[in-house]
Design a protein around this motif. Sequence first.
Motif, mmCIF file in Angstrom:
data_model
loop_
_atom_site.group_PDB
_atom_site.id
_atom_site.type_symbol
_atom_site.label_atom_id
_atom_site.label_comp_id
_atom_site.label_asym_id
_atom_site.label_seq_id
_atom_site.Cartn_x
_atom_site.Cartn_y
_atom_site.Cartn_z
ATOM 1 N N ILE A 1 0.961 -0.743 0.023
ATOM 2 C CA ILE A 1 0.046 -0.240 -0.057
ATOM 3 C C ILE A 1 1.108 0.945 -0.231
ATOM 4 N N GLU A 2 0.412 2.307 -0.779
ATOM 5 C CA GLU A 2 1.650 3.128 -1.134
ATOM 6 C C GLU A 2 0.378 4.607 -1.135
ATOM 7 N N GLU A 3 0.571 6.075 -0.304
ATOM 8 C CA GLU A 3 -0.109 6.747 -0.547
ATOM 9 C C GLU A 3 0.676 7.553 -1.623
ATOM 10 N N ILE A 4 -0.009 8.573 -2.835
ATOM 11 C CA ILE A 4 0.675 9.371 -2.903
ATOM 12 C C ILE A 4 0.145 10.767 -2.769
ATOM 13 N N ASP A 5 1.125 11.699 -2.541
ATOM 14 C CA ASP A 5 0.657 12.690 -2.773
ATOM 15 C C ASP A 5 1.038 13.975 -2.735
ATOM 16 N N GLY A 6 1.318 15.205 -2.597
ATOM 17 C CA GLY A 6 2.113 16.476 -3.415
ATOM 18 C C GLY A 6 1.154 16.817 -4.820
ATOM 19 N N PHE A 7 -0.323 16.761 -4.632
ATOM 20 C CA PHE A 7 -0.522 17.278 -5.558
ATOM 21 C C PHE A 7 -1.027 18.819 -5.814
ATOM 22 N N PRO A 8 -0.609 19.282 -7.252
ATOM 23 C CA PRO A 8 -1.260 20.848 -6.537
ATOM 24 C C PRO A 8 -2.888 21.026 -6.796
ATOM 25 N N SER A 9 -2.188 22.744 -5.550
ATOM 26 C CA SER A 9 -3.556 22.875 -5.549
ATOM 27 C C SER A 9 -4.756 22.889 -5.811
ATOM 28 N N LYS A 10 -6.317 22.624 -5.445
ATOM 29 C CA LYS A 10 -7.591 23.171 -6.978
ATOM 30 C C LYS A 10 -7.435 21.308 -8.196
ATOM 31 N N THR A 11 -6.236 20.774 -8.287
ATOM 32 C CA THR A 11 -5.712 19.895 -8.318
ATOM 33 C C THR A 11 -7.162 17.941 -8.182
ATOM 34 N N ASN A 12 -7.618 17.691 -8.972
ATOM 35 C CA ASN A 12 -8.593 16.394 -8.497
ATOM 36 C C ASN A 12 -7.973 15.660 -8.733
ATOM 37 N N ALA A 13 -6.917 14.975 -6.903
ATOM 38 C CA ALA A 13 -6.628 13.803 -6.758
ATOM 39 C C ALA A 13 -6.708 12.911 -7.186
ATOM 40 N N HIS A 14 -7.962 12.157 -7.124
ATOM 41 C CA HIS A 14 -8.800 11.418 -7.982
ATOM 42 C C HIS A 14 -7.927 11.054 -8.899
ATOM 43 N N LEU A 15 -7.887 12.321 -9.556
ATOM 44 C CA LEU A 15 -8.179 11.780 -11.699
ATOM 45 C C LEU A 15 -6.416 11.881 -11.794
ATOM 46 N N ALA A 16 -5.757 12.354 -10.938
ATOM 47 C CA ALA A 16 -4.003 12.858 -11.099
ATOM 48 C C ALA A 16 -3.164 12.159 -10.765
ATOM 49 N N ILE A 17 -4.378 11.038 -9.272
ATOM 50 C CA ILE A 17 -2.903 10.209 -8.988
ATOM 51 C C ILE A 17 -3.291 8.754 -10.194
ATOM 52 N N VAL A 18 -3.384 8.497 -11.572
ATOM 53 C CA VAL A 18 -4.244 7.573 -12.091
ATOM 54 C C VAL A 18 -2.728 7.964 -12.702
ATOM 55 N N PRO A 19 -2.250 8.906 -13.428
ATOM 56 C CA PRO A 19 -0.848 8.409 -14.609
ATOM 57 C C PRO A 19 0.207 8.541 -13.621
ATOM 58 N N GLU A 20 0.399 8.338 -12.299
ATOM 59 C CA GLU A 20 1.310 8.305 -11.574
ATOM 60 C C GLU A 20 1.383 7.559 -10.911
ATOM 61 N N ALA A 21 0.656 7.254 -10.542
ATOM 62 C CA ALA A 21 0.117 5.354 -10.321
ATOM 63 C C ALA A 21 1.421 4.636 -11.134
ATOM 64 N N MET A 22 0.962 4.704 -12.062
ATOM 65 C CA MET A 22 0.641 3.825 -13.264
ATOM 66 C C MET A 22 2.394 4.226 -13.585
ATOM 67 N N ARG A 23 2.896 4.693 -13.345
ATOM 68 C CA ARG A 23 4.142 5.384 -13.850
ATOM 69 C C ARG A 23 5.258 4.864 -12.378
ATOM 70 N N ARG A 24 4.812 4.437 -11.478
ATOM 71 C CA ARG A 24 5.449 3.967 -10.484
ATOM 72 C C ARG A 24 5.475 2.942 -10.166
#
Length: 291
Positions: A257-280
């Motif tokens: 289990i890994e948390e991903i954070d640090g998304f810019p403010s006003k970013t939809n983190a639920h969507l932004a996490i997808v490409p970042e998680a794919m890369r990782r």
Amino acid sequence: MALVRPFSRFVAASVVALVVGLAGVDGRADPRTPIRSADEGAVEADPSNRTPGPAAAGTTVTFPYQQKRFLHARNPNGALAYVPQGTPAGATLPIVVFLHGMNADGQVHPWFGPPYGDLRKVVEPLFSSGKVQPFILAAPTHTRQANAAAVMWPAFDLADFVDATEIALDGVAHVDRSQLIVVATSGGGCNPTGGILGAGVRGAKPNVVVAIDTCVDDRVIPEFATLAEATELRLYWQRGWVRPISELARACEHCNIEEIDGFPSKTNAHLAIVPEAMRRALTTILPATTD
């Protein structure tokens, strides 16, 4: 999420009627009718105006898959496969199967064009930079009754989808079934009897299952724990969606289990996490091999 334009509906109905006619009685599509885009990345015309957007310069093939089970009759080919640029013809490659989440707008090929973004453009730089080995990226679409996460992807058969992808690629590439990875985001991991938690995925014995910001509750925690006993399970999450992650960690000792954070403010983190998680995930699971 693109809307079907009135002008295109008549054409869509005609073409989809042909596609549905090619599907078997049980809804399994006949993948003998793929539509392939050229290597320069242009994607074929789609009568519903819901084509994948211009892609990275690989080969994209769309094909019908379980049209009666997963898609509305008006929808065109629901499945997509992508082979990266520079892959030798006929190469045998690992496959990464991507299951999208809730799709109330009925979008075909979500995550392969606006508004979410294009996963082909996420993975292609990983290939070209040498961070991951080439693989086939394949994704079905779910539009029919896809507005409730708890019932997404009923009876999805991973092995059958991989077989259909192999046929649709028609020699462009072959599937290395010893390297099978399945990824689900959001509602793709919310159905305790479907999606990545269903028997159709477990029975295919994937090497790795990746869950990106999916449900975590009393219905699915036991299923994640059971799944993690049979295969490598990686879960990525972000704090914008409050869930009992600590309960999951206690119940699933084999879960990564890994948390991903640090998304810019006003970013939809639920969507932004997808490409970042794919890369990782991909750089860990399918690192480039060196001779």
